[in-house]
Design a protein around this motif. Structure first.
Motif, mmCIF file in Angstrom:
data_model
loop_
_atom_site.group_PDB
_atom_site.id
_atom_site.type_symbol
_atom_site.label_atom_id
_atom_site.label_comp_id
_atom_site.label_asym_id
_atom_site.label_seq_id
_atom_site.Cartn_x
_atom_site.Cartn_y
_atom_site.Cartn_z
ATOM 1 N N ASN A 1 0.835 -1.211 0.000
ATOM 2 C CA ASN A 1 0.000 0.000 0.000
ATOM 3 C C ASN A 1 0.866 1.256 0.000
ATOM 4 O O ASN A 1 0.557 2.234 -0.688
ATOM 5 C CB ASN A 1 -0.940 -0.002 1.198
ATOM 6 N N LEU A 2 1.962 1.235 0.744
ATOM 7 C CA LEU A 2 2.892 2.366 0.764
ATOM 8 C C LEU A 2 3.556 2.540 -0.595
ATOM 9 O O LEU A 2 3.710 3.666 -1.085
ATOM 10 C CB LEU A 2 3.944 2.150 1.849
ATOM 11 N N GLN A 3 3.912 1.443 -1.249
ATOM 12 C CA GLN A 3 4.515 1.507 -2.575
ATOM 13 C C GLN A 3 3.543 2.138 -3.582
ATOM 14 O O GLN A 3 3.930 2.979 -4.384
ATOM 15 C CB GLN A 3 4.914 0.109 -3.026
ATOM 16 N N VAL A 4 2.281 1.757 -3.519
ATOM 17 C CA VAL A 4 1.269 2.325 -4.415
ATOM 18 C C VAL A 4 1.111 3.821 -4.130
ATOM 19 O O VAL A 4 1.001 4.627 -5.054
ATOM 20 C CB VAL A 4 -0.068 1.575 -4.254
ATOM 21 N N ARG A 5 1.114 4.208 -2.867
ATOM 22 C CA ARG A 5 0.987 5.620 -2.502
ATOM 23 C C ARG A 5 2.170 6.431 -3.042
ATOM 24 O O ARG A 5 1.990 7.533 -3.564
ATOM 25 C CB ARG A 5 0.904 5.746 -0.977
ATOM 26 N N LEU A 6 3.389 5.879 -2.938
ATOM 27 C CA LEU A 6 4.567 6.574 -3.468
ATOM 28 C C LEU A 6 4.493 6.714 -4.988
ATOM 29 O O LEU A 6 4.905 7.727 -5.548
ATOM 30 C CB LEU A 6 5.841 5.827 -3.072
ATOM 31 N N ARG A 7 3.945 5.721 -5.652
ATOM 32 C CA ARG A 7 3.791 5.789 -7.109
ATOM 33 C C ARG A 7 2.797 6.869 -7.490
ATOM 34 O O ARG A 7 3.000 7.627 -8.431
ATOM 35 C CB ARG A 7 3.323 4.429 -7.632
ATOM 36 N N ARG A 8 1.693 6.980 -6.744
ATOM 37 C CA ARG A 8 0.696 8.019 -7.024
ATOM 38 C C ARG A 8 1.242 9.413 -6.787
ATOM 39 O O ARG A 8 0.843 10.362 -7.442
ATOM 40 C CB ARG A 8 -0.554 7.791 -6.179
#
Length: 85
Positions: free
Chosen positions: A72-79
């Motif tokens: 979830n943190l990885q997806v947030r950083l991508r966004r």
């Protein structure tokens, strides 16, 4: 003592020793590779570090306790545009 009671005590001791001998959960964190900008989930449980060839990496997050939180943190950083993939 009856056989059933003895078996229960032995089973309980075996379960307690198995629980006590399990290591603590390792955390996960996010690496960002320099040449591509790709972010990767990495586990602290690995006994080795990522190889810094042909590119280096930077740790861009604090450790989180579960793999789900790390993804979830990885997806947030991508966004946010801090990671390309």
């Amino acid at each position: 003592m009856s056989r059933f009671t003895t078996a229960c005590i032995v089973g309980g001791l075996a379960a307690a020793s198995a629980f006590a001998s399990t290591p603590a959960q390792a955390g996960y964190y996010i690496l960002r590779w320099d040449n591509t900008g790709i972010c990767q989930v990495w586990s602290e449980a690995f006994t080795f570090k990522p190889i810094r060839w042909p590119s280096g990496y930077k740790i861009v997050s604090r450790p989180v306790p579960t793999f789900n939180e790390a993804v979830n943190l990885q997806v947030r950083l991508r966004r946010q545009g801090r990671c390309t993939l």
